[in-house]
Design a protein around this motif. Structure first.
Motif, PDB file in Angstrom:
ATOM      1  N   VAL A 127      31.156  46.660  88.954  1.00  0.00           N
ATOM      2  CA  VAL A 127      31.961  47.819  89.350  1.00  0.00           C
ATOM      3  C   VAL A 127      31.165  49.098  89.165  1.00  0.00           C
ATOM      4  N   ALA A 128      30.427  49.207  88.016  1.00  0.00           N
ATOM      5  CA  ALA A 128      29.645  50.412  87.744  1.00  0.00           C
ATOM      6  C   ALA A 128      28.578  50.628  88.795  1.00  0.00           C
ATOM      7  N   MET A 129      28.004  49.524  89.298  1.00  0.00           N
ATOM      8  CA  MET A 129      26.940  49.668  90.289  1.00  0.00           C
ATOM      9  C   MET A 129      27.469  50.157  91.618  1.00  0.00           C
ATOM     10  N   LEU A 130      28.794  50.050  91.816  1.00  0.00           N
ATOM     11  CA  LEU A 130      29.381  50.502  93.058  1.00  0.00           C
ATOM     12  C   LEU A 130      29.902  51.925  92.952  1.00  0.00           C
ATOM     13  N   ARG A 131      29.555  52.644  91.866  1.00  0.00           N
ATOM     14  CA  ARG A 131      29.926  54.040  91.704  1.00  0.00           C
ATOM     15  C   ARG A 131      28.659  54.867  91.523  1.00  0.00           C
ATOM     16  N   LYS A 132      28.657  56.070  92.075  1.00  0.00           N
ATOM     17  CA  LYS A 132      27.525  56.968  91.937  1.00  0.00           C
ATOM     18  C   LYS A 132      28.007  58.339  91.474  1.00  0.00           C
ATOM     19  N   THR A 133      27.104  59.089  90.828  1.00  0.00           N
ATOM     20  CA  THR A 133      27.464  60.361  90.219  1.00  0.00           C
ATOM     21  C   THR A 133      26.824  61.522  90.955  1.00  0.00           C
ATOM     22  N   ARG A 191      28.598  70.142  85.791  1.00  0.00           N
ATOM     23  CA  ARG A 191      29.744  69.283  86.125  1.00  0.00           C
ATOM     24  C   ARG A 191      29.248  67.987  86.753  1.00  0.00           C
ATOM     25  N   GLN A 192      29.922  66.886  86.392  1.00  0.00           N
ATOM     26  CA  GLN A 192      29.583  65.582  86.935  1.00  0.00           C
ATOM     27  C   GLN A 192      30.840  64.914  87.478  1.00  0.00           C
ATOM     28  N   VAL A 193      30.717  64.336  88.663  1.00  0.00           N
ATOM     29  CA  VAL A 193      31.822  63.602  89.285  1.00  0.00           C
ATOM     30  C   VAL A 193      31.262  62.305  89.845  1.00  0.00           C
ATOM     31  N   SER A 194      31.965  61.212  89.631  1.00  0.00           N
ATOM     32  CA  SER A 194      31.542  59.935  90.207  1.00  0.00           C
ATOM     33  C   SER A 194      32.559  59.471  91.236  1.00  0.00           C
ATOM     34  N   VAL A 195      32.073  58.793  92.276  1.00  0.00           N
ATOM     35  CA  VAL A 195      32.934  58.223  93.308  1.00  0.00           C
ATOM     36  C   VAL A 195      32.456  56.806  93.589  1.00  0.00           C
ATOM     37  N   GLY A 196      33.345  55.984  94.148  1.00  0.00           N
ATOM     38  CA  GLY A 196      32.971  54.652  94.571  1.00  0.00           C
ATOM     39  C   GLY A 196      32.258  54.697  95.907  1.00  0.00           C
TER      40      GLY A 196
END
Length: 446
Positions: free
Chosen positions: A5-11, A21-26
């Motif tokens: 799951v983590a590998m399918l999200r980027k920051t 500021r940091q935001v992650s999305v799938g």
């Protein structure tokens, strides 16, 4: 968090004047969320607009390398600094290229902050991607930040222009403190509480609008506000009176704030397929070589090329022999399975599900035969993927391939789930060609 799951999200990363500021999305799905702590090494960082120069240029209908040479020539004549001392890239649509150029000396501090492995993207493209994600095709974006105010025009889902004025919330607080003989804390408090009720605030907003040279009447359907200054009391009323359009806060997912997260959210969205983006990287510079050195290099290259050709010929013969063996194994396997390739795909799947276990116990399901079985599903099931490697060990298999998109790779996974158990996609990687490399794992049904 599960590794797959983590590998399918980027920051996405936004290094601002008052904080990072940091935001992650799938990559395909999953809610956007703010990220705390140290940023991961491989992020997509937003480069502030004031560090960049922008050009909108026409490109010929040719290959990317030809278009790059054309753009390089145009930039060489129009920039006030040598192109060799800058990082640049472009995104295009409809024969128009949006070119971003950033002198390397301006990027040094940002590169130290975000690390060597982070990709550098341009802030205006973060606004564009965030607007497109909200279904907005036409808008004037006004980002009232701490150190600068940015105006960005978006029309028909494309960037039109960007203007940056180096005055923001910090300079407004300093102006109030000076004009009204206040401390910095008192001036900041009055600015937040009274806003455009103060003459100094109204004057500054009027000056920003005048210096932005906005078209009149405004051709955009919406005016989207973001940045800390968007919270100034009375700002909406003044902008509506000046622009003729009711402003609104930048539409973001519920977990994010338009006052802080627009650039970071838009930077994270760059990892999704088919998104407009640029990668600002240092130009590759090769040292000059003497004629003797070049001659030796040519000789070495020719020798290596000859060895490579001989190796390829040998490998070709071996692969032909392996392919013949694989086809024979596949024929034996398919006869044992009793599958008719002309039948409907769903009928094939039902028969294969019932007989794969028997084939494995009889040692007829070799890696080569498994490869042929999976490849036979490509056209009937509509997967736009090219299989690169298949490994079979004790009933468990691992497949690597290349697809046109994440969706196409996931389609392969769904198709194989009808035949095999526990089919998962633990790893994906975006390639520079725009395609996606993927890996699938699973096992034969018991």
């Amino acid at each position: 968090m599960d590794t797959s799951v983590a590998m399918l999200r980027k920051t996405g990363l936004d290094v601002g004047t008052t904080g990072t500021r940091q935001v992650s999305v799938g990559l395909l799905w999953g809610a956007a969320r703010e990220v705390e702590g140290d940023p991961p090494a491989r992020t997509n960082a937003s480069v502030p607009s004031d560090l960049c120069t922008f050009r909108r240029l026409s490109v010929p209908p040719a290959g990317r390398e030809v278009r790059r040479r054309v753009l390089r020539e145009e930039l060489s004549f129009s920039l006030p600094f040598p192109l060799e001392e800058a990082a640049w890239d472009w995104t295009e649509q409809g024969g128009q290229a949006w070119v971003v150029v950033a002198p390397l000396d301006r990027l040094e501090r940002l590169r130290r902050d975000v690390g060597d492995q982070a990709s550098l993207d341009a802030e205006p493209l973060t606004y564009l991607r965030a607007a497109l994600a909200a279904g907005v095709q036409s808008a004037l974006v006004v980002d009232l930040g701490a150190s600068r105010t940015t105006f960005c025009g978006i029309q028909d889902g494309q960037l039109e222009w960007v203007r940056v004025l180096m005055r923001g919330g910090i300079s407004l607080t300093a102006l109030l403190a000076s004009k009204r003989n206040l401390t910095h804390t008192e001036a900041e408090k009055q600015k937040r509480e009274r806003g455009l009720e103060l003459a100094e605030c109204r004057q500054m907003v009027d000056e920003l609008l005048e210096e932005a040279f906005l078209p009149a009447p405004l051709p955009y359907e919406r005016v989207l506000l973001c940045g800390g200054g968007a919270a100034l009391p009375g700002l909406n009323s003044l902008l509506k009176a000046r622009l003729g359009v009711e402003p609104q806060l930048f539409p973001l997912p519920d977990a994010l704030s338009p006052y802080e997260h627009v650039a970071a959210y838009g930077a994270a969205l760059a990892v999704r397929p088919n998104q407009p983006r640029v990668r600002l990287q240092e130009p590759r510079v090769s040292a000059r070589s003497s004629p003797v050195t070049l001659g030796r290099a040519w000789i070495a290259a020719c020798v290596l090329l000859a060895l490579l050709v001989a190796d390829l010929e040998t490998r070709h013969r071996l692969l032909l022999a392996q392919r013949t063996q694989a086809r024979q194994a596949f024929a034996v396997t398919m006869r044992g399975l009793g599958t008719n390739l002309n039948e409907h795909p769903e009928q094939q799947i039902s028969q294969l599900q019932a007989r794969l276990t028997t084939a494995r116990k009889d040692r007829q399901l070799s890696p080569e035969a498994l490869a042929e079985v999976v490849a036979s599903l490509k056209e009937p099931l509509g997967s736009e993927a090219l299989l690169r490697r298949i490994q079979l060990d004790s009933g468990k298999f691992q497949i690597e391939g290349q697809a046109d998109s994440i969706q196409a790779a996931d389609e392969v996974r769904q198709n194989l789930s009808k035949l095999f158990e526990a089919v998962e996609m633990p790893r994906t990687e975006n390639l520079s060609s725009g395609k996606v490399r993927f890996m699938l794992e699973g096992k034969v049904r018991e």
